[in-house]
Structure formats: structure tokens, C-alpha cells
Design a protein around this motif. Structure first.
Motif, PDB file in Angstrom:
ATOM      1  N   PHE A   1      43.507  46.366  41.162  1.00 36.04           N
ATOM      2  CA  PHE A   1      43.298  47.533  40.311  1.00 36.04           C
ATOM      3  C   PHE A   1      42.235  47.291  39.242  1.00 36.04           C
ATOM      4  O   PHE A   1      41.914  48.195  38.476  1.00 36.04           O
ATOM      5  CB  PHE A   1      44.610  47.951  39.647  1.00 36.04           C
ATOM      6  N   CYS A   2      41.754  46.082  39.145  1.00 35.44           N
ATOM      7  CA  CYS A   2      40.645  45.779  38.244  1.00 35.44           C
ATOM      8  C   CYS A   2      39.656  44.900  39.001  1.00 35.44           C
ATOM      9  O   CYS A   2      39.997  44.284  40.008  1.00 35.44           O
ATOM     10  CB  CYS A   2      41.134  45.086  36.962  1.00 35.44           C
ATOM     11  N   THR A   3      38.445  44.838  38.500  1.00 35.32           N
ATOM     12  CA  THR A   3      37.430  44.010  39.156  1.00 35.32           C
ATOM     13  C   THR A   3      37.618  42.551  38.748  1.00 35.32           C
ATOM     14  O   THR A   3      38.317  42.241  37.775  1.00 35.32           O
ATOM     15  CB  THR A   3      36.018  44.461  38.757  1.00 35.32           C
ATOM     16  N   LYS A   4      36.983  41.668  39.494  1.00 33.78           N
ATOM     17  CA  LYS A   4      37.035  40.254  39.156  1.00 33.78           C
ATOM     18  C   LYS A   4      36.428  40.012  37.777  1.00 33.78           C
ATOM     19  O   LYS A   4      36.929  39.177  36.996  1.00 33.78           O
ATOM     20  CB  LYS A   4      36.287  39.441  40.210  1.00 33.78           C
ATOM     21  N   GLN A   5      35.365  40.757  37.462  1.00 35.46           N
ATOM     22  CA  GLN A   5      34.723  40.610  36.155  1.00 35.46           C
ATOM     23  C   GLN A   5      35.662  41.058  35.027  1.00 35.46           C
ATOM     24  O   GLN A   5      35.721  40.418  33.971  1.00 35.46           O
ATOM     25  CB  GLN A   5      33.416  41.412  36.115  1.00 35.46           C
TER      26      GLN A   5
END
Length: 267
Positions: free
Chosen positions: A117-121
Motif C-alpha cells: 500500500f506504500c512504495t519502497k521509497q
């Protein structure tokens, strides 16, 4: 299964000690109010680890004007564009308040990271910023306690099965909860990584073994109380006034008002 039952704390000593600890929590509440302290308690852990039940026992006898539970839903589209910690910051306590976070900003280190649900960054940014954020809270004078409720895979699955068959607790289960079974190791790795980055001296993590819910509740509350320098605050002296004599008031006839039917009479 026999071993698990043998480890379960019997109900009578559990209830006796729980009441004693809850009495101390009321004293803690009055100390927080009198001192103008700001207390934040973070409850984290896997689904069905016992967080909600513990929070319920912590808050059971507290004044809701002093102690409040924060359990935020998924962010709105507008909140998604804000600084990640912003919507949690809005719920931090003012002087004389206690806030109990039923899950917290650590959603990003757990479900958001594992389920994509979130990016790796965004995840890496959280791991860098979280210790800074918490140090800022502590430097500001907020008392921060963080508890991770640890449950085994077998006990979690057993609790899920019980909830499926319980009409008053079925609402606690969601498809996302059940997916946590198939992502057990991913959540384990995420938890380990989270602890590496956020178990800091200013705001350490405290692990609560929670296969036995009764022990977990008592252990967590006792630890919280023991970690704070609260003391008994004498209550104000109150006297029940004498009821004044009647001034001729008469109650209106009952048939002019609508009463709730006496359902209890049918039992």
C-alpha cells in the motif's frame, strides 16, 4: 492445546489483579490531569494479538474526557497527499490528557509495507523519519510508551477461527486480517526491520507475550504503571448536599410520555 490451557492464568486471580491495576490506572489518570502531563501509549502487533482487549481494560474505568482511544481509518485522498505523520499528530494529547493509539503511524512499517500500500521509497522514508519524529515528541515533553503484542501463528489462527463462529465478534475479521495468515513470514521480517530502526533509547519498544490474553493485559498494564512516576493525588473534598423541601412540583401523567417497553419483564 493442553499446554496452552495449562499456561492460561485462572480467572479469579486475573480479575482480582486486573481490578487492582485498574484502580492504579485511575490514580495515574488523576496524576496526569493534576500535573498537566501528556501521555501517549502505542499498541501494535499482529491481527488478533490482543491489542483491542487490552486497550478496553486500560480505558474501562478512565474518564473519557482525559483518556481517549484513537483508531484511525484508512487515510482519505487528501490525507494521502499530506506528510505521513500529519494525521497522527492531530490526535496527540494536550496537557492533562492520555491518548491510546489502537495501531498508529507504524501501519506504514507493517500492513502498508507488506501488502504494497506504500512504495519502497515511502517505506524507507518512514524508517528514517520515525525515530526523528518520536525524538521530537519526547523532547517536547510527551511521555511515549510503545508496546508490541506478540502472538504465535497457532494462537492467531485459533483466534481467527473463534471469531468466525462468534456473531458478536465476527465484525473484527476482515479479508485483510485473514490474508495475514498467508503473509506470516513477511510480517515477521517487517516487524524485525521496524524494531531495528525504531527501538531507540528515547522511545524503546516493549514486547508483550500475548498467547495468554489475561497475562498479556496484566503484564502490559503493570509495566506501564511501573514506568511512570505517578503518585496518589488527593481527590477534592465533596459533600452530598441536603435535598431542599418540595416547592409543589408534580410529575406529569405517565400517559403523556412515551416509555421504552419493559423487555426485561419477558425474561
Amino acid at each position: 492445546m493442553a499446554d496452552k490451557k495449562a499456561a492460561t492464568l485462572p480467572r479469579k486471580p486475573y480479575e482480582r489483579e486486573l481490578l487492582r491495576l485498574q484502580t492504579e490506572l485511575v490514580k495515574l489518570q488523576e496524576w496526569v490531569r493534576a500535573e498537566g502531563a501528556r501521555l501517549v501509549v502505542v499498541f501494535e502487533g499482529r491481527d488478533a494479538a490482543g491489542k483491542g482487549g487490552t486497550i478496553k481494560r486500560v480505558a474501562e474505568h478512565l474518564n473519557p474526557r482525559v483518556a481517549r482511544i484513537v483508531a484511525l481509518p484508512k487515510p482519505t485522498e487528501r490525507q494521502r497527499t499530506q506528510w505521513y505523520f500529519q494525521r497522527y499528530t492531530e490526535h496527540l494529547p494536550a496537557a492533562g490528557e492520555i491518548v491510546l493509539f489502537d495501531r498508529s503511524w507504524y501501519n506504514r512499517a507493517g500492513v502498508e509495507h507488506v501488502m504494497g500500500f506504500c512504495t519502497k521509497q515511502e517505506y524507507q522514508l518512514f524508517l528514517r523519519q520515525c525515530p526523528i519524529y518520536e525524538r521530537m515528541l519526547v523532547e517536547e515533553g510527551i511521555v511515549l510508551r510503545k508496546y508490541w503484542f506478540s502472538v504465535s501463528d497457532a494462537v492467531q489462527e485459533d483466534r481467527f477461527r473463534r471469531r468466525l463462529d462468534d456473531p458478536v465478534r465476527r465484525w473484527k475479521l476482515s479479508p485483510m486480517d485473514l490474508e495475514s495468515i498467508t503473509h506470516w513470514e513477511a510480517y515477521s521480517r517487517a516487524k524485525d526491520e521496524m524494531l531495528v530502526h525504531t527501538d531507540i533509547a528515547e522511545a524503546p519498544w516493549f514486547i508483550v507475550e500475548s498467547d495468554d490474553k489475561r497475562r498479556a493485559r496484566l503484564n502490559m498494564i503493570a509495566h506501564l504503571l511501573g514506568s511512570l512516576p505517578y503518585h496518589d493525588v488527593p481527590p477534592p473534598v465533596l459533600e452530598l448536599p441536603k435535598r431542599p423541601p418540595s416547592m409543589g412540583y408534580e410529575r406529569p401523567p405517565r400517559d403523556l410520555q412515551t416509555y421504552v417497553p419493559d423487555h426485561a419483564a419477558s425474561l
